[in-house]
Design an enzyme around this catalytic site. Structure first.
Site, PDB file in Angstrom:
ATOM      1  N   LYS A 149      -2.688   8.990 -26.051  1.00  0.00           N
ATOM      2  CA  LYS A 149      -3.392   9.417 -24.899  1.00  0.00           C
ATOM      3  C   LYS A 149      -4.625  10.694 -25.260  1.00  0.00           C
ATOM      4  CE  LYS A 149      -2.979  13.700 -24.710  1.00  0.00           C
ATOM      5  NZ  LYS A 149      -3.131  14.848 -25.657  1.00  0.00           N
ATOM      6  N   TYR A 237      -0.735  15.253 -19.115  1.00  0.00           N
ATOM      7  CA  TYR A 237       0.711  15.220 -18.933  1.00  0.00           C
ATOM      8  C   TYR A 237       1.267  15.435 -17.694  1.00  0.00           C
ATOM      9  CZ  TYR A 237       0.980  15.191 -24.097  1.00  0.00           C
ATOM     10  OH  TYR A 237       1.167  15.133 -25.522  1.00  0.00           O
TER      11      TYR A 237
HETATM   12  P1  NDP Z   1      -6.737  15.841 -35.514  1.00  0.00           P
HETATM   13  O1  NDP Z   1      -7.816  16.577 -35.573  1.00  0.00           O
HETATM   14  O2  NDP Z   1      -5.507  16.836 -36.233  1.00  0.00           O
HETATM   15  O3  NDP Z   1      -6.601  14.622 -36.545  1.00  0.00           O
HETATM   16  C1  NDP Z   1      -7.181  13.313 -36.181  1.00  0.00           C
HETATM   17  C2  NDP Z   1      -7.612  12.765 -37.385  1.00  0.00           C
HETATM   18  O4  NDP Z   1      -8.379  11.709 -37.070  1.00  0.00           O
HETATM   19  C3  NDP Z   1      -8.021  13.462 -38.654  1.00  0.00           C
HETATM   20  O5  NDP Z   1      -7.276  14.141 -39.461  1.00  0.00           O
HETATM   21  C4  NDP Z   1      -8.683  12.066 -39.094  1.00  0.00           C
HETATM   22  O6  NDP Z   1      -7.878  11.694 -40.180  1.00  0.00           O
HETATM   23  C5  NDP Z   1      -9.037  11.216 -38.081  1.00  0.00           C
HETATM   24  N1  NDP Z   1     -10.616  11.221 -37.581  1.00  0.00           N
HETATM   25  C6  NDP Z   1     -11.158  10.067 -37.521  1.00  0.00           C
HETATM   26  N2  NDP Z   1     -12.325  10.286 -37.114  1.00  0.00           N
HETATM   27  C7  NDP Z   1     -12.204  11.588 -36.728  1.00  0.00           C
HETATM   28  C8  NDP Z   1     -13.426  12.611 -36.376  1.00  0.00           C
HETATM   29  N3  NDP Z   1     -14.639  11.948 -36.093  1.00  0.00           N
HETATM   30  N4  NDP Z   1     -12.977  13.713 -36.154  1.00  0.00           N
HETATM   31  C9  NDP Z   1     -11.903  14.394 -36.532  1.00  0.00           C
HETATM   32  N5  NDP Z   1     -10.807  13.389 -36.884  1.00  0.00           N
HETATM   33  C10 NDP Z   1     -11.232  12.262 -37.286  1.00  0.00           C
HETATM   34  O7  NDP Z   1      -5.998  15.653 -34.329  1.00  0.00           O
HETATM   35  P2  NDP Z   1      -4.655  15.496 -33.482  1.00  0.00           P
HETATM   36  O8  NDP Z   1      -3.779  14.868 -34.453  1.00  0.00           O
HETATM   37  O9  NDP Z   1      -4.159  16.585 -33.039  1.00  0.00           O
HETATM   38  O10 NDP Z   1      -4.874  14.541 -32.375  1.00  0.00           O
HETATM   39  C11 NDP Z   1      -5.230  12.996 -32.637  1.00  0.00           C
HETATM   40  C12 NDP Z   1      -4.772  12.292 -31.449  1.00  0.00           C
HETATM   41  O11 NDP Z   1      -3.546  12.359 -30.979  1.00  0.00           O
HETATM   42  C13 NDP Z   1      -5.861  12.565 -30.253  1.00  0.00           C
HETATM   43  O12 NDP Z   1      -5.849  11.224 -29.338  1.00  0.00           O
HETATM   44  C14 NDP Z   1      -4.551  13.366 -29.129  1.00  0.00           C
HETATM   45  O13 NDP Z   1      -5.035  13.461 -27.670  1.00  0.00           O
HETATM   46  C15 NDP Z   1      -3.359  12.839 -29.447  1.00  0.00           C
HETATM   47  N6  NDP Z   1      -2.369  13.863 -29.588  1.00  0.00           N
HETATM   48  C16 NDP Z   1      -1.301  13.458 -28.914  1.00  0.00           C
HETATM   49  C17 NDP Z   1      -0.071  14.347 -28.691  1.00  0.00           C
HETATM   50  C18 NDP Z   1       1.294  14.073 -28.086  1.00  0.00           C
HETATM   51  O14 NDP Z   1       1.964  14.731 -28.008  1.00  0.00           O
HETATM   52  N7  NDP Z   1       1.307  12.491 -27.744  1.00  0.00           N
HETATM   53  C19 NDP Z   1      -0.239  15.780 -29.556  1.00  0.00           C
HETATM   54  C20 NDP Z   1      -1.564  16.088 -30.106  1.00  0.00           C
HETATM   55  C21 NDP Z   1      -2.466  15.087 -30.231  1.00  0.00           C
HETATM   56  P3  NDP Z   1      -8.179  11.194 -41.586  1.00  0.00           P
HETATM   57  O15 NDP Z   1      -8.769  12.359 -42.212  1.00  0.00           O
HETATM   58  O16 NDP Z   1      -7.115  10.599 -42.131  1.00  0.00           O
HETATM   59  O17 NDP Z   1      -9.225   9.842 -41.443  1.00  0.00           O
END
Ligand code: NDP
Length: 395
Positions: A149, A237
């Site tokens: 989401k 949420y």
């Molecule tokens: P993070 O920034 O921690 O992780 C995102 C990952 O996406 C990065 O580590 C990277 O992985 C990849 N990525 C690809 N392109 C980009 C970019 N341009 N900038 C940054 N990262 C990029 O974010 P979150 O894990 O917190 O969030 C990811 C998704 O999950 C979002 O859509 C968020 O809304 C959702 N979310 C949902 C939650 C829930 O409870 N359901 C809780 C937290 C987040 P790599 O280095 O491996 O390429």
């Protein structure tokens, strides 16, 4: 430590010493032996070959803290592949979870998933703006998709994702984990069963701090990537939760937002968002979100009982309390809050394996992104929007 004779005997004689204790070798209890299969409280996991294989795309905070550990303990799902833009990190994560080198890809090589029959589901866990493109690529590789989401940053992109899934004949789920959380489910059952009485008003408040110095919050402060501020990140949420708990979709709304002008974190995205929602039944609700506090709460105001989820959507430790002027009682659930993660992922695996329905499909994600668009418009134009006449927001 003061040794008892028994303890000394066992230490000296091992299991044979037990016979000496009872005074008769013939009466000695047998050694370790097999027993019938116990009746387990929980269903046993499917054997690995029977579980649905998942590829996780984007190895950031949520993927590593929650998605990968969940796949490791799921009953119907298993981790089969990783997709990441950081090869070193991906190698380390792959080693930790036993994913072979040939099943680790970068974003440009996602098409290679098509050649891996061990992957049936692709989970998109990347920043919001990248959800549509990665979802379409996963569908083009012939996989089912679960996407974080908010589904995307515009209704048109959500529609593109839905259309790609239909063209591929594959399923699309939006990862609304609260639908699989035991306390949220119990609250919904209480409302539907009439235990709260008539519920004419509901409120939900979702707030969390934002620190753009942390990598996971850096992109959340950028409008082009995040799509918006606290509303799209965490207010969703409140928005999605109330539509689900009340069992109807908003028909009219108004909203306002505020960002302190002197705080550079909010140069592009809003800090505080609040809205009033009207439902077809006549019910009213308020939602709020901000990056200024740390609290997630839902209240369903029934004329018999008020159900309060506080915390409502934490990763663990959610609580449900019912109360009125005369009483206050905590409602316990059989499962703990963290069962939401395995419930959610195994639900999608089951839907894929048995061609069953998805509880939180792409159409629900699209409805919410349309509502978000309407909420920003109402805040901008400072007026009420009737969703039937001002814009189309289908349930
Ligand atoms: P993070 O920034 O921690 O992780 C995102 C990952 O996406 C990065 O580590 C990277 O992985 C990849 N990525 C690809 N392109 C980009 C970019 N341009 N900038 C940054 N990262 C990029 O974010 P979150 O894990 O917190 O969030 C990811 C998704 O999950 C979002 O859509 C968020 O809304 C959702 N979310 C949902 C939650 C829930 O409870 N359901 C809780 C937290 C987040 P790599 O280095 O491996 O390429």
């Amino acid at each position: 430590m003061h040794d008892t004779p028994t303890r000394r005997l066992i230490l000296a004689g091992g299991i044979a010493g037990l016979g000496a204790l009872s005074g008769s070798a013939a009466a000695a209890p047998a050694g370790p032996t097999g027993r019938p299969q116990p009746d387990l409280d929980e269903p046993a996991p499917l054997p690995p070959g029977g579980r649905v294989g998942w590829a996780v795309v984007g190895l950031g905070d949520y993927a590593q803290a929650h998605v990968l550990p969940t796949l490791a303990r799921a009953k119907r799902s298993k981790l089969s592949s990783l997709v990441s833009g950081n090869a070193d990190k991906a190698r380390q994560v792959a080693a930790r979870y036993g994913v072979p080198d040939e099943a680790v890809h970068d974003y440009g090589a996602m098409a290679r998933l098509a050649d891996d029959p061990g992957v049936q589901v692709v989970y998109i866990v990347t920043p919001n703006a990248s959800h549509p493109e990665l979802t379409v690529r996963a569908f083009e590789a012939g996989k089912h998709v679960i996407c974080e989401k908010p589904m995307a940053n515009s209704p048109a992109e959500c529609q593109r994702m839905i259309d790609a899934g239909k063209a591929a004949g594959r399923k699309l789920m939006i990862a609304y984990r609260a639908h699989f959380e035991p306390h949220n489910r119990r609250a919904k059952a209480m409302l539907e069963g009439g235990e709260l009485g008539r519920v004419w008003f509901a409120s939900s408040d979702h707030h969390r701090p934002l620190d753009p110095k942390r990598p996971r919050d850096e992109w959340r402060a950028q409008k082009a990537v995040a799509g918006g501020g606290s509303l799209v990140d965490i207010g969703i949420y409140a928005l999605n939760g109330l539509q689900w708990l009340l069992g109807e979709s908003t028909s009219a709304l108004t909203a306002s937002l505020h960002s302190p002008p002197d705080d550079p974190r909010f140069a592009e995205v809003e800090n505080v968002f609040m809205a009033e929602l009207v439902f077809p039944s006549g019910r009213r609700a308020t939602i709020s979100s901000s990056y200024a506090a740390d609290k997630k709460r839902i209240d369903l105001w029934g004329d018999k009982l008020v159900a309060t989820l506080d915390p409502a959507t934490a990763y663990q430790g959610n609580r449900l309390v019912v109360s009125n002027e005369r009483m206050r009682e905590e409602v316990l659930t059989e499962e703990q809050s963290d069962a939401q993660f395995t419930n959610e992922l195994d639900h999608f695996s089951q839907a894929v394996a048995e061609d069953g329905p998805v509880l939180t499909p792409g159409e629900m994600g699209l409805r919410d992104v349309r509502l978000i668009e309407a909420l920003y418009r109402a805040a901008r134009e400072r007026r009420w929007l009737d969703l039937n006449s001002d814009m189309t927001v289908k349930a």
